[in-house]
Design a protein around this motif. Structure first.
Motif, PDB file in Angstrom:
ATOM      1  N   UNK A   1       0.795  -1.261   0.058  1.00 35.89           N
ATOM      2  CA  UNK A   1       0.011   0.166   0.029  1.00 35.89           C
ATOM      3  C   UNK A   1       0.971   1.368   0.160  1.00 35.89           C
ATOM      4  N   UNK A   2       0.383   2.461  -0.443  1.00 36.87           N
ATOM      5  CA  UNK A   2       0.872   3.779  -0.333  1.00 36.87           C
ATOM      6  C   UNK A   2       0.886   4.021   1.142  1.00 36.87           C
ATOM      7  N   UNK A   3       1.840   4.767   1.309  1.00 36.33           N
ATOM      8  CA  UNK A   3       2.113   5.294   2.829  1.00 36.33           C
ATOM      9  C   UNK A   3       0.843   6.106   3.447  1.00 36.33           C
ATOM     10  N   UNK A   4       0.500   5.519   4.489  1.00 39.55           N
ATOM     11  CA  UNK A   4      -0.678   6.276   5.373  1.00 39.55           C
ATOM     12  C   UNK A   4      -0.084   7.532   5.880  1.00 39.55           C
ATOM     13  N   UNK A   5       0.983   7.201   6.738  1.00 45.36           N
ATOM     14  CA  UNK A   5       1.782   8.365   7.253  1.00 45.36           C
ATOM     15  C   UNK A   5       2.864   8.512   6.737  1.00 45.36           C
ATOM     16  N   UNK A   6       3.449   9.947   6.348  1.00 42.06           N
ATOM     17  CA  UNK A   6       4.715  10.130   5.736  1.00 42.06           C
ATOM     18  C   UNK A   6       5.352  11.300   6.370  1.00 42.06           C
ATOM     19  N   UNK A   7       6.580  11.021   6.521  1.00 39.85           N
ATOM     20  CA  UNK A   7       7.542  11.874   7.175  1.00 39.85           C
ATOM     21  C   UNK A   7       7.049  12.478   8.483  1.00 39.85           C
ATOM     22  N   UNK A   8       6.860  11.693   9.494  1.00 35.08           N
ATOM     23  CA  UNK A   8       6.281  11.875  10.763  1.00 35.08           C
ATOM     24  C   UNK A   8       7.384  11.996  11.699  1.00 35.08           C
ATOM     25  N   UNK A   9       7.570  13.405  12.298  1.00 37.25           N
ATOM     26  CA  UNK A   9       8.718  13.502  13.434  1.00 37.25           C
ATOM     27  C   UNK A   9       7.855  14.196  14.668  1.00 37.25           C
ATOM     28  N   UNK A  10       7.910  13.124  15.500  1.00 34.02           N
ATOM     29  CA  UNK A  10       7.160  13.544  16.909  1.00 34.02           C
ATOM     30  C   UNK A  10       8.209  13.243  18.067  1.00 34.02           C
ATOM     31  N   UNK A  11       8.358  14.601  19.104  1.00 29.30           N
ATOM     32  CA  UNK A  11       9.129  14.027  20.124  1.00 29.30           C
ATOM     33  C   UNK A  11       8.077  14.430  21.345  1.00 29.30           C
ATOM     34  N   UNK A  12       8.156  13.384  22.252  1.00 29.45           N
ATOM     35  CA  UNK A  12       7.183  13.623  23.276  1.00 29.45           C
ATOM     36  C   UNK A  12       7.979  13.786  24.714  1.00 29.45           C
TER      37      UNK A  12
ATOM     38  N   UNK B   1      -7.493  11.933   8.918  1.00 27.77           N
ATOM     39  CA  UNK B   1      -6.322  12.362   8.718  1.00 27.77           C
ATOM     40  C   UNK B   1      -5.133  11.722   9.269  1.00 27.77           C
ATOM     41  N   UNK B   2      -5.327  10.679  10.043  1.00 27.20           N
ATOM     42  CA  UNK B   2      -4.268   9.703  10.398  1.00 27.20           C
ATOM     43  C   UNK B   2      -4.046   9.564  11.827  1.00 27.20           C
ATOM     44  N   UNK B   3      -4.829  10.174  12.647  1.00 25.56           N
ATOM     45  CA  UNK B   3      -4.605  10.243  14.124  1.00 25.56           C
ATOM     46  C   UNK B   3      -4.620   9.029  14.763  1.00 25.56           C
ATOM     47  N   UNK B   4      -5.768   7.981  14.467  1.00 22.72           N
ATOM     48  CA  UNK B   4      -5.510   6.308  14.809  1.00 22.72           C
ATOM     49  C   UNK B   4      -4.525   5.608  14.394  1.00 22.72           C
ATOM     50  N   UNK B   5      -4.094   5.919  13.204  1.00 24.59           N
ATOM     51  CA  UNK B   5      -2.908   5.430  12.308  1.00 24.59           C
ATOM     52  C   UNK B   5      -1.790   5.763  13.008  1.00 24.59           C
ATOM     53  N   UNK B   6      -1.552   7.057  13.682  1.00 23.20           N
ATOM     54  CA  UNK B   6      -0.383   7.343  14.274  1.00 23.20           C
ATOM     55  C   UNK B   6      -0.213   6.401  15.480  1.00 23.20           C
ATOM     56  N   UNK B   7      -1.191   6.417  16.214  1.00 23.97           N
ATOM     57  CA  UNK B   7      -1.217   5.444  17.602  1.00 23.97           C
ATOM     58  C   UNK B   7      -0.853   4.045  17.289  1.00 23.97           C
ATOM     59  N   UNK B   8      -1.407   3.441  16.133  1.00 24.91           N
ATOM     60  CA  UNK B   8      -0.986   2.096  15.755  1.00 24.91           C
ATOM     61  C   UNK B   8       0.352   1.969  15.257  1.00 24.91           C
ATOM     62  N   UNK B   9       0.915   3.030  14.837  1.00 20.79           N
ATOM     63  CA  UNK B   9       2.157   3.047  14.475  1.00 20.79           C
ATOM     64  C   UNK B   9       3.122   3.033  15.598  1.00 20.79           C
ATOM     65  N   UNK B  10       2.579   3.740  16.570  1.00 23.92           N
ATOM     66  CA  UNK B  10       3.405   3.644  18.091  1.00 23.92           C
ATOM     67  C   UNK B  10       3.317   2.237  18.620  1.00 23.92           C
TER      68      UNK B  10
ATOM     69  N   UNK C   1       0.282  20.254  21.366  1.00 24.99           N
ATOM     70  CA  UNK C   1      -0.629  19.751  20.571  1.00 24.99           C
ATOM     71  C   UNK C   1       0.069  19.580  19.046  1.00 24.99           C
ATOM     72  N   UNK C   2      -0.174  18.242  18.499  1.00 27.95           N
ATOM     73  CA  UNK C   2       0.005  17.930  17.212  1.00 27.95           C
ATOM     74  C   UNK C   2      -1.085  17.767  16.283  1.00 27.95           C
ATOM     75  N   UNK C   3      -1.176  18.330  15.139  1.00 28.69           N
ATOM     76  CA  UNK C   3      -1.890  18.487  14.243  1.00 28.69           C
ATOM     77  C   UNK C   3      -1.659  17.619  13.053  1.00 28.69           C
ATOM     78  N   UNK C   4      -2.492  16.683  12.718  1.00 28.59           N
ATOM     79  CA  UNK C   4      -2.515  16.004  11.576  1.00 28.59           C
ATOM     80  C   UNK C   4      -3.412  16.395  10.480  1.00 28.59           C
ATOM     81  N   UNK C   5      -2.944  16.201   9.242  1.00 18.20           N
ATOM     82  CA  UNK C   5      -3.349  16.731   8.166  1.00 18.20           C
ATOM     83  C   UNK C   5      -3.004  15.885   6.988  1.00 18.20           C
ATOM     84  N   UNK C   6      -3.886  14.893   6.504  1.00 21.14           N
ATOM     85  CA  UNK C   6      -3.646  13.956   5.480  1.00 21.14           C
ATOM     86  C   UNK C   6      -2.375  13.024   5.559  1.00 21.14           C
ATOM     87  N   UNK C   7      -2.507  12.606   6.951  1.00 19.66           N
ATOM     88  CA  UNK C   7      -1.329  11.897   7.195  1.00 19.66           C
ATOM     89  C   UNK C   7       0.006  12.436   7.297  1.00 19.66           C
ATOM     90  N   UNK C   8       0.054  13.766   7.387  1.00 17.30           N
ATOM     91  CA  UNK C   8       1.451  14.590   7.775  1.00 17.30           C
ATOM     92  C   UNK C   8       1.284  15.201   8.901  1.00 17.30           C
TER      93      UNK C   8
END
Length: 1136
Positions: A647-658, A672-681, A828-835
């Motif tokens: 598949x094509x990338x659902x999340x692309x170029x994600x940089x998060x530091x918590x 926009x990919x919020x749940x996908x981000x949690x699944x990736x973690x 706050x992290x704002x997700x837009x179309x997998x970015x």
């Protein structure tokens, strides 16, 4: 033997057989008899010592029993060597003795030392009862009985009193050793027998008890007195538990996978090198496309074999059962030889009577020994099958938890259910008769060998018949395999659809879609039954061929024998010894096609299981969980993720530091990919690029709460120890305390499957409470506040998630749409179309006027209305909590900072919403009523009176004997007329068999009279007609049974389906879906395939028994007097 025995006689037939007082010669008694147990022990000891070395069960303290055995062993050694020293003394006195007097005491004495060593070595290795030594002492006693009898007969003329005395001491001590070996030693120290109060007695059972299954008698008596319950059963043996079986199989499977992966990589490297040596520096001799094709072909070199893993995991234990089967097969052919000798005995008028009794006793003893050994073989096979099924189910279940999302698309729920219920069961059923794969050819070869000795080259005609049947059987096996694959596809499709129907049964019933969905199920079932009908017809043809095979072999052999030479006379000895061998031949010839059919079915299941277990797994290393010394608890660097590799990338170029201990809110539009981000973690997505690092343990709260079918407390504790203070704090923080007052059993209320008796908000709070109780380091909260009311959401945020909540100091990642809580988060992290569009604090993002500001504009009006609901509900609850001034002030600040916002319009909307609350929104009224009702909880006395009924009832099963009604229901499903007709055909088949046997008996009576060629032709013709009619009747009965089986399968499945579609919704609320799915998968499989074969075996056995009794009564009428009492005893045992 003459050099050893000197003048002593080794064998004399006049002394042994042709006399009324038989005895064995002195040389035989001094050599073969004492050497036999010695040879046995020296041959088995190396293997036995190696086995004990590898299977150490613990250490047994020295007991009185062990001391006595050891002392007796040493005394036996001294007794034997006393004979040896006596021989040396006689030699010194010039009294010449044959060498046998030196050799035998030396061999027996050394053997006694070996037996004494084994007694102590077994104690050190934790063996409570020795089978090897029991057999040794048994053989020793049996071999000593003959000299014991001889010495008793000739005790008046004893010259050598020392050896006479020593032998009696030897015989007495050997007999005592045999008796002592029947008793058990104490259990090893710290064994499960000592620690488990309800241990299985098989562990401590002695060799004799295991061989006769005496250890099972207690449970059998208990079951005889009353129906057995689960509490009556013993604890499972540790070596049979899934705790050991599943990891053992999985480790072997991992070894097999690593071997398969290592081989292609070497070949790939070789292929690459092959293209490069002659290439010029800037020129490639082979095009990239060609090279890629070459490499892809090389990669498909070998798939990991699940069969090899099964053989390595369960093969050694199964081979012990195979050894028992080999022994039983060899003993089977002893009886025909004894029968031949018995018929010869009846012909000899001057033969001694003791010889006939001996032959009859040997036939009985051989049959008894054969039965004991055969059931040991079945015990090993059944245990292996049980372990095999447990291991396969465990491996499939564990695999289902870790397969990738791409694999989940190809492996449906229906397939996984069938793999664990149907395919695993096929392996268990196959193992029982798997040894027939080599045992059947062995029995056929041995039977033909003895038939050759009896009838000569005429047997080749029978061999030709069997060879001609092989291509037919091969064709049937291939077609059966094809049909089996097709049938399993339809079965998977049916179970998948059934699972979807049961999961959405409420919607289906509300929309009255039962009829249309039932038609869909029945269409698939019709396809499944069409394939099953073809398989049944093939099976009927196979049954006819192989049932007729023994008779066809006998017919052709007898016909050729009497026609090839006029001197060949078919007398009683040749006919009935041959028939007994043909009867032995019947079982392997009947079983071989069934075993081949089972192997074909199991091979289909093996391929399905192997394909499933070969699916790609989620990479456990995709998330770095090492506790590195870093200030960030969660970090994602240049992360690119997709749900599958293709598949094509659902999340692309994600940089998060918590940072450690901070609260990060993840916001964005729907999809926009919020749940996908949690699944990736969590490691649930395919990581294509980048790095993920999480420090410490993780707790996850999903959008759809996962609730177990257990009590509310068990759902929260989730296997962790109960700490009251901590537990109460969690309930209070998650706003579950008021709910406990409403639930009938408090926190001991049983929650139905999928939380059926909880509201959506309650389920979400239970899920949150479970995460809070776990005390993890990192919390991933996927929009847990969306399912709860506004005032409850504020309570949970303040008490649990927020800066002053219970998770203060923990790292929290909160996915949310509620903007009222955003000012209180750290980042706050704002997700837009997998970015990741923006990331920062609340004020910083507002100032940037980017995607976050757009998000606020879209969700602010909805959130203001939700906040107004919060205000109204709190005011109407008599101000139980303080008025949330911070909520209004936060929104005022937000509105002031928003560009181009119509403040007047927003104020108007606020006023309208407040004014219309009571008039236009009955939902608020009901909520206010619920809140006001909570002010008056039930008194403690009223609460105690509430009965805590169990929501999910335990599955029940009928106990005792099967009622006649059950048989009648199946007979009705087959069809009453068809059922009677099937029984009639089987009766006719048995009548033809009886007729053939009577005709053969009458034929053998012609042996003494003069025969003409016409009589021979007539005898062979009638015998052939009876046999062929039997084969035709078998074919008709098999085809009729196949028709009845398909009819019963269709009716019973349709009745079950109709019943479930007309069952009220309350049944589905209180019955686990897995239980219903089992009825449609495992139980329907039993009706389709297992039950018909059982009926076939029953009818065959019943009519065979009846025909045998008829034949015996006709030849020996007095036997009829015995049948009545035996039938009553058998009936009484079966009924009670």
């Amino acid at each position: 033997m003459k050099h050893l025995c000197g003048n002593l006689t080794f064998w004399d037939s006049n002394l042994t057989k042709h006399t009324n007082l038989p005895d064995l010669p002195a040389c035989f008694q001094l050599s073969i008899l004492p050497w036999t147990p010695c040879i046995y022990l020296w041959l088995t000891s190396p293997f036995y010592i190696l086995y004990l070395k590898r299977n150490n069960r613990g250490y047994i303290m020295m007991s009185i029993l062990n001391r006595i055995k050891t002392v007796l062993g040493l005394i036996l050694w001294l007794v034997c060597w006393t004979d040896l020293f006596a021989s040396f003394h006689e030699m010194s006195q010039n009294q010449s003795k044959p060498p046998i007097y030196f050799v035998t005491p030396l061999i027996v004495g050394m053997t006694m030392l070996l037996a004494t060593f084994l007694i102590q070595y077994e104690r050190l290795k934790g063996v409570q009862s020795s089978g090897v030594l029991f057999i040794f002492w048994t053989i020793s006693v049996l071999c000593a009985i003959v000299p014991f009898r001889s010495k008793l007969m000739y005790q008046n003329g004893v010259e050598d009193k020392l050896r006479f005395t020593m032998f009696y001491i030897y015989f007495g001590l050997t007999l005592i050793q045999l008796i002592l070996s029947c008793f058990n030693e104490k259990p090893p120290l710290f064994s499960s027998v000592v620690t488990d109060p309800n241990a299985c007695p098989e562990i401590t059972a002695g060799f004799l008890s295991k061989m006769t299954f005496w250890w099972f008698t207690g449970l059998a008596i208990k079951g005889y007195k009353s129906p057995l319950e689960n509490k009556d059963l013993w604890s499972l043996n540790k070596q049979d538990s899934s705790e050991l079986v599943v990891p053992n199989l999985l480790s072997e499977w991992e070894v097999e996978k690593s071997k398969a992966q290592s081989e292609p990589s070497v070949k790939e490297q070789a292929a690459f090198r092959k293209t490069s040596p002659d290439a010029e520096p800037n020129h490639v001799s082979v095009s990239p496309e060609e090279e890629e094709v070459l490499l892809s072909k090389r990669k498909e070199a070998r798939q990991p074999s699940f069969l090899r893993a099964l053989l390595r995991a369960f093969g050694p234990y199964f081979l012990i059962g195979s050894a028992f089967k080999l022994l039983q097969d060899l003993i089977t052919f002893v009886n025909p030889q004894l029968l031949r000798m018995l018929i010869e005995f009846t012909k000899q008028s001057n033969a001694p009577l003791w010889w006939g009794y001996s032959l009859a006793f040997l036939m009985f003893g051989t049959s008894l020994l054969q039965t004991l050994i055969l059931h040991q073989h079945f015990q090993y096979c059944f245990v292996t099958g049980m372990r095999l099924r447990s291991g396969i189910i465990g491996a499939i279940y564990r695999k289902a938890l870790v397969i990738t999302n791409e694999a989940k698309r190809s492996s449906t729920v229906g397939e996984v259910v069938n793999l664990m219920s149907v395919d695993a069961q096929r392996f268990m059923d196959l193992v029982t008769f798997l040894n027939m794969l080599w045992s059947a050819p062995l029995q056929i070869i041995l039977a033909l060998f003895f038939l050759w000795q009896n009838l000569g080259p005429s047997v080749l005609a029978g061999v030709a018949v069997m060879v001609l049947l092989i291509p037919l059987n091969a064709f049937i096996a291939m077609k059966t395999r094809t049909y089996q694959v097709e049938q399993m596809k339809h079965k998977d499709e049916r179970i998948k659809l059934m699972n979807e129907i049961l999961n959405g049964i409420k919607v289906l019933k509300l929309y009255a879609w039962e009829v249309s969905f039932k038609e869909k199920i029945l269409q698939i079932r019709q396809k499944e039954l069409a394939v099953l009908r073809k398989t049944a017809y093939l099976s009927a043809l196979s049954t006819m061929a192989w049932t007729s095979a023994p008779f066809m072999v006998a017919l052709t052999t007898f016909a050729v024998y009497v026609n090839v030479d006029e001197k060949n006379v078919l007398d009683a000895e040749k006919a009935f010894v041959s028939l007994s061998l043909f009867n032995i031949l019947r079982f392997p010839l009947n079983m071989l096609p069934q075993v081949i059919s089972s192997i074909v079915q199991a091979s289909v299941s093996l391929k399905r299981i192997q394909d499933f277990l070969s699916h790609d797994e989620l990479d456990p290393e995709s998330v770095d969980r090492r506790n590195n010394a870093s200030e960030y608890a969660v970090s994602v660097v240049n992360g690119t993720f997709s749900w599958s590799k293709q598949d094509q990338a659902t999340l692309d170029n994600i940089n998060v530091m918590v940072p450690q201990g901070s609260l990060l809110a993840v916001v964005g539009h729907v999809g926009c990919g919020k749940t996908s981000l949690v699944c990736a973690l969590l490691g649930e997505m395919e990581k294509q690029e980048g790095q993920i690092s999480i420090r410490g343990s993780v707790a996850y709260v999903p959008q759809q709460a996962w609730i177990q079918n257990a009590t509310l407390r068990d759902n929260i504790l989730f296997g962790r120890p109960y700490v009251e203070q901590k537990y109460n704090c969690v309930l209070e923080a998650c706003a579950l305390t008021p709910d406990l007052e409403v639930l009938p059993g408090g926190d001991q209320t049983e929650i139905g499957e999928k939380g059926i008796n909880l509201s959506g908000g309650q389920r979400q709070r239970v899920s949150l409470a479970r995460a809070l109780y776990s005390e993890a380091d990192v919390y991933l909260l996927d929009d847990p506040l969306s399912a709860v009311d506004a005032h409850v959401a504020k309570h949970i945020f303040d008490k649990v998630i927020g800066p002053e909540g219970a998770l203060k100091g923990k790292t929290r990642i909160l996915v949310t749409h509620g903007i009222s809580f955003l000012p209180q988060v750290d980042n706050i992290l704002v997700m837009v179309d997998g970015h990741v569009s923006e990331m920062g604090s609340y004020q910083d993002l507002l100032k940037q006027n980017g995607a976050f500001a757009e998000f606020l504009r879209n969700y602010s009006l909805e959130d203001i209305i939700e906040d107004d609901e919060l205000i109204v509900s709190l005011v109407d609850a008599d101000e139980e909590e303080e008025f949330p001034e911070d909520a209004l002030s936060n929104h005022t600040d937000m509105v002031d900072n928003e560009p181009v916002v119509n403040e007047a319009r927003r104020h108007f909307m606020r006023q309208m919403s407040i004014m219309s609350n009571d008039l236009e929104n009955p939902k608020k009224m009901s909520r206010r009523r619920r809140c006001s009702e909570r002010k008056h909880p039930e008194s403690p006395t009223e609460k105690k009176e509430l009965k805590m009924d169990k929501l999910i009832q335990a599955e029940t099963a009928e106990t005792g004997r099967v009622k006649f009604k059950v048989y009648w229901e199946y007979a009705k499903a087959v069809g009453p007329f068809l059922s009677v007709f099937i029984c009639f055909l089987y009766g006719c088949q048995s009548a033809a068999s009886i007729g053939a046997n009577f005709w053969l008996s009458d034929w053998t009576n012609d042996a003494q009279s003069n025969r003409t060629q016409d009589q021979v032709s007539m005898r062979v013709g009638v015998y052939a007609a009876l046999g062929i009619s039997q084969g035709v009747l078998v074919m008709f009965s098999s085809f009729t049974l196949a028709l009845g089986k398909i009819q019963a399968a269709r009716k019973l499945h349709q009745t079950l389906l109709d019943n479930k579609f007309h069952t009220p919704q309350s049944f589905f609320d209180t019955t686990p879906i897995g239980r219903i799915i089992n009825r449609f998968s495992k139980d329907i499989y039993v009706i389709d395939e297992v039950l018909p074969s059982t009926v076939l075996m029953f009818l065959g056995t019943f009519f065979a028994s009846v025909s045998t009794m008829i034949v015996i009564i006709c030849s020996t009428p007095i036997f009829a007097l015995v049948i009545g009492p035996l039938a009553l005893i058998y009936f009484f045992v079966q009924v009670r």
